[in-house]
Design a protein around this motif. Structure first.
Motif, PDB file in Angstrom:
ATOM      1  N   GLU A 105       0.838  -1.204   0.000  1.00 36.81           N
ATOM      2  CA  GLU A 105       0.000   0.000   0.000  1.00 36.81           C
ATOM      3  C   GLU A 105       0.870   1.251   0.000  1.00 36.81           C
ATOM      4  OE1 GLU A 105      -2.766  -0.016   3.189  1.00 36.81           O
ATOM      5  OE2 GLU A 105      -3.750  -1.886   2.568  1.00 36.81           O
ATOM      6  N   ALA A 106       1.950   1.213   0.763  1.00 39.11           N
ATOM      7  CA  ALA A 106       2.851   2.363   0.829  1.00 39.11           C
ATOM      8  C   ALA A 106       3.497   2.625  -0.524  1.00 39.11           C
ATOM      9  CB  ALA A 106       3.928   2.122   1.885  1.00 39.11           C
ATOM     10  N   THR A 107       3.826   1.557  -1.242  1.00 37.84           N
ATOM     11  CA  THR A 107       4.428   1.703  -2.569  1.00 37.84           C
ATOM     12  C   THR A 107       3.453   2.393  -3.512  1.00 37.84           C
ATOM     13  OG1 THR A 107       5.535  -0.410  -2.133  1.00 37.84           O
ATOM     14  CG2 THR A 107       5.682   0.459  -4.372  1.00 37.84           C
ATOM     15  N   LYS A 108       2.221   1.950  -3.496  1.00 34.27           N
ATOM     16  CA  LYS A 108       1.195   2.540  -4.360  1.00 34.27           C
ATOM     17  C   LYS A 108       0.897   3.976  -3.952  1.00 34.27           C
ATOM     18  CE  LYS A 108      -0.813  -2.054  -4.979  1.00 34.27           C
ATOM     19  NZ  LYS A 108      -1.931  -2.954  -4.610  1.00 34.27           N
ATOM     20  N   ALA A 109       0.879   4.226  -2.636  1.00 34.84           N
ATOM     21  CA  ALA A 109       0.601   5.580  -2.150  1.00 34.84           C
ATOM     22  C   ALA A 109       1.696   6.556  -2.567  1.00 34.84           C
ATOM     23  CB  ALA A 109       0.473   5.568  -0.632  1.00 34.84           C
ATOM     24  N   ALA A 110       2.906   6.018  -2.794  1.00 35.24           N
ATOM     25  CA  ALA A 110       4.019   6.857  -3.242  1.00 35.24           C
ATOM     26  C   ALA A 110       3.985   7.077  -4.753  1.00 35.24           C
ATOM     27  CB  ALA A 110       5.343   6.220  -2.833  1.00 35.24           C
ATOM     28  N   PRO A 119       8.537  -9.535 -16.821  1.00 28.23           N
ATOM     29  CA  PRO A 119       8.931 -10.537 -15.821  1.00 28.23           C
ATOM     30  C   PRO A 119      10.385 -10.358 -15.392  1.00 28.23           C
ATOM     31  CG  PRO A 119       7.645 -11.575 -17.544  1.00 28.23           C
ATOM     32  CD  PRO A 119       7.889 -10.156 -17.991  1.00 28.23           C
ATOM     33  N   GLY A 120      10.604 -10.336 -14.091  1.00 25.00           N
ATOM     34  CA  GLY A 120      11.942 -10.179 -13.555  1.00 25.00           C
ATOM     35  C   GLY A 120      12.382  -8.736 -13.383  1.00 25.00           C
ATOM     36  N   GLU A 121      11.634  -7.790 -13.932  1.00 23.39           N
ATOM     37  CA  GLU A 121      12.045  -6.391 -13.865  1.00 23.39           C
ATOM     38  C   GLU A 121      11.760  -5.816 -12.479  1.00 23.39           C
ATOM     39  OE1 GLU A 121      11.492  -2.219 -16.413  1.00 23.39           O
ATOM     40  OE2 GLU A 121      10.390  -4.044 -16.986  1.00 23.39           O
ATOM     41  N   PHE A 122      12.595  -4.874 -12.041  1.00 27.04           N
ATOM     42  CA  PHE A 122      12.417  -4.276 -10.727  1.00 27.04           C
ATOM     43  C   PHE A 122      12.925  -2.844 -10.720  1.00 27.04           C
ATOM     44  CE2 PHE A 122      16.731  -5.927 -10.555  1.00 27.04           C
ATOM     45  CZ  PHE A 122      17.436  -4.890  -9.963  1.00 27.04           C
ATOM     46  N   ALA A 123      12.625  -2.138  -9.618  1.00 26.75           N
ATOM     47  CA  ALA A 123      13.084  -0.766  -9.439  1.00 26.75           C
ATOM     48  C   ALA A 123      13.490  -0.540  -7.994  1.00 26.75           C
ATOM     49  CB  ALA A 123      11.994   0.228  -9.833  1.00 26.75           C
ATOM     50  N   VAL A 124      14.442   0.357  -7.814  1.00 22.92           N
ATOM     51  CA  VAL A 124      14.877   0.811  -6.495  1.00 22.92           C
ATOM     52  C   VAL A 124      14.736   2.328  -6.490  1.00 22.92           C
ATOM     53  CG1 VAL A 124      16.826   1.050  -4.917  1.00 22.92           C
ATOM     54  CG2 VAL A 124      16.483  -1.102  -6.160  1.00 22.92           C
ATOM     55  N   LYS A 125      13.857   2.850  -5.620  1.00 21.00           N
ATOM     56  CA  LYS A 125      13.602   4.288  -5.617  1.00 21.00           C
ATOM     57  C   LYS A 125      13.501   4.807  -4.188  1.00 21.00           C
ATOM     58  CE  LYS A 125      11.299   4.470 -10.102  1.00 21.00           C
ATOM     59  NZ  LYS A 125      10.199   5.059 -10.900  1.00 21.00           N
ATOM     60  N   THR A 126      13.975   6.009  -4.002  1.00 26.32           N
ATOM     61  CA  THR A 126      13.813   6.693  -2.723  1.00 26.32           C
ATOM     62  C   THR A 126      12.804   7.817  -2.888  1.00 26.32           C
ATOM     63  OG1 THR A 126      15.694   8.124  -3.267  1.00 26.32           O
ATOM     64  CG2 THR A 126      16.147   6.177  -1.923  1.00 26.32           C
ATOM     65  N   LYS A 127      12.020   8.037  -1.838  1.00 27.23           N
ATOM     66  CA  LYS A 127      11.034   9.105  -1.886  1.00 27.23           C
ATOM     67  C   LYS A 127      10.625   9.466  -0.462  1.00 27.23           C
ATOM     68  CE  LYS A 127       6.824  10.554  -4.271  1.00 27.23           C
ATOM     69  NZ  LYS A 127       5.757  10.164  -5.230  1.00 27.23           N
TER      70      LYS A 127
END
Length: 446
Positions: A105-110, A119-127
């Motif tokens: 939920e926190a990810t979506k709220a951001a 498939p297999g894709e990802f992200a690393v983000k700061t906010k």
């Protein structure tokens, strides 16, 4: 150290990742640049302060096992770095900054979403002081776990390739660590990166070891038809005929020239698709053709006509198997056009017979020619293997899957045998021809 160097050479070629703890960067000597790196401004985030993680690690209340394992990997790594294990909370959203792992939920709220990721894709983000580690988590894809593992490796400097009790993990000690604002993502170059036995030990997982390829094989299938009474007594002709004229149902080896074998394949596939008993041939939409674990050497008249002694040890039965695969390919194209055949050329049926074609384009190959990856240091061995790979790609119209061995020559010598450069060059040279590899390793207790 030797094990770490070898593992980095074997697995590092598959992926893109990096790190430096103390002053995190996005490129390091043993890792390559992420696929996407976006510039982002803002004050550094205090991650470790006074030997403790400055924020909790948050995961779902009931996380997928692979995400839980990745979170534990990250927490355990930080504990080794600082001497203090971080707090792990199972909440979709917490008060204050946190390291969030997963599509919470926190990810979506951001305003962050993995909806359009592959498939297999990802992200690393700061906010807003938090760190979001998320990715495509559909089906076999575990992007959020990859994000957590890549963050540990790229930003914190963690490396793990073998059991921690054997010195397989290394960390960089840190009592204080501030990281810059981050916004990067990555995607596996090869979707198939299956390393036995480590892919079956999630506590040892790095995101270099995974398999999101949709076409999966059941090796040496079917393995139970010879135990079914209706086939033992009512359909013995589907099993291999021995030189002495007898048929033994003690072995699951089939006769691939008998029309009843093809008929049985189609019957069992249809039965499974209709909700009946399992065929022993199918994983998802993939139908396996992989004979029992020995040479194909049936002595029925039809098989003998196709058996070719002159083709040598890697091709004497190739005509037999390719003839069967062609018939099955044509039949499935008519009856079940959404299915794909996954065929394992192996032992005495690795080679490609002249004139073989699969016009339905529903055949994919997983090639197991068994020279051992170490032998690719020899130019002639490397060329032969890669010519065979390209030959199968031409015949099927699809990239192949590799089946390679890193347990050879390790099973035959106790001397150090480092051949990382040969492996890296092989994957660079066949990048357009393969979807990746199943790598057979050593056989420790699992």
């Amino acid at each position: 150290m030797k094990n770490r160097c070898i593992a980095m050479s074997v697995l590092g070629v598959f992926m893109a990742s990096c790190c430096i703890a103390g002053e995190p960067a996005l490129v390091d000597a043993d890792l390559s640049k992420p696929r996407t790196v976006n510039k982002v401004s803002g004050e550094p985030i205090k991650l470790i302060a006074g030997g403790k993680l400055a924020m909790p690690i948050a995961i779902a209340e009931k996380p997928e096992p692979v995400i839980a394992a990745a979170a534990e990997f990250l927490a355990g790594s930080i504990a080794e770095m600082t001497g203090n294990k971080p707090e792990m909370v199972k909440k979709e959203k917490v008060e204050g900054p946190a390291i969030y792992i997963g599509n919470l939920e926190a990810t979506k709220a951001a305003g962050l979403s993995a909806e359009k990721m592959q498939p297999g894709e990802f992200a690393v983000k700061t906010k807003d002081g938090s760190i979001y580690l998320y990715g495509n988590d559909g089906g076999k894809s575990t992007g959020s776990a990859y994000a957590a593992l890549d963050f540990a490796e790229r930003v914190l400097g963690v490396r793990q390739y073998f059991e921690t009790e054997k010195g397989g993990r290394t960390v960089i000690k840190a009592q204080e660590l501030a990281i810059p604002q981050l916004d990067y993502g990555d995607l596996p170059v090869f979707c198939k990166r299956d390393l036995w036995p480590y892919s079956h030990k999630p506590h040892m997982m790095t995101w270099r070891i995974a398999d999101t390829h949709p076409v999966q094989i059941i090796v040496h299938a079917p393995q139970a038809w010879n135990k079914e009474e209706d086939y033992q007594k009512g359909r013995p002709e589907i099993f291999e005929l021995h030189k002495d004229g007898t048929r033994s149902t003690a072995s699951p080896m089939l006769c691939y020239s008998n029309p009843k074998t093809l008929e049985t394949y189609l019957e069992r596939i249809g039965e499974e698709l209709a909700g009946g008993r399992k065929s022993g041939l199918m994983l998802g939409k993939a139908v396996t053709v992989s004979p029992w674990d020995k040479d194909v050497a049936c002595y029925c008249p039809e098989c003998r006509k196709l058996y070719d002694e002159k083709a040598g040890g890697s091709g004497s039965a190739s005509k037999i198997m390719c003839a069967f695969v062609r018939k099955l390919s044509d039949a499935l194209a008519q009856k079940h056009p959404d299915l794909t055949i996954i065929y394992l050329p192996y032992l005495n049926y690795c080679d490609i017979p002249e004139g073989v074609e699969f016009p339905a384009k529903n055949v994919e190959v997983q090639l197991c020619s068994m020279p051992g990856l170490a032998m690719f240091k020899e130019a002639s061995v490397k060329k032969h293997e890669e010519d065979l790979i390209r030959g199968w790609v031409k015949v099927t119209g699809r990239p192949i899957q590799n089946w390679h061995y890193i347990c050879w020559p390790a099973e035959y010598t106790s001397a150090p045998y480092v051949y990382g450069d040969a492996i890296i060059q092989h994957y660079k040279d066949t990048r357009d021809c393969t979807v990746g590899s199943f790598i057979n390793g050593e056989y420790p207790e699992v």
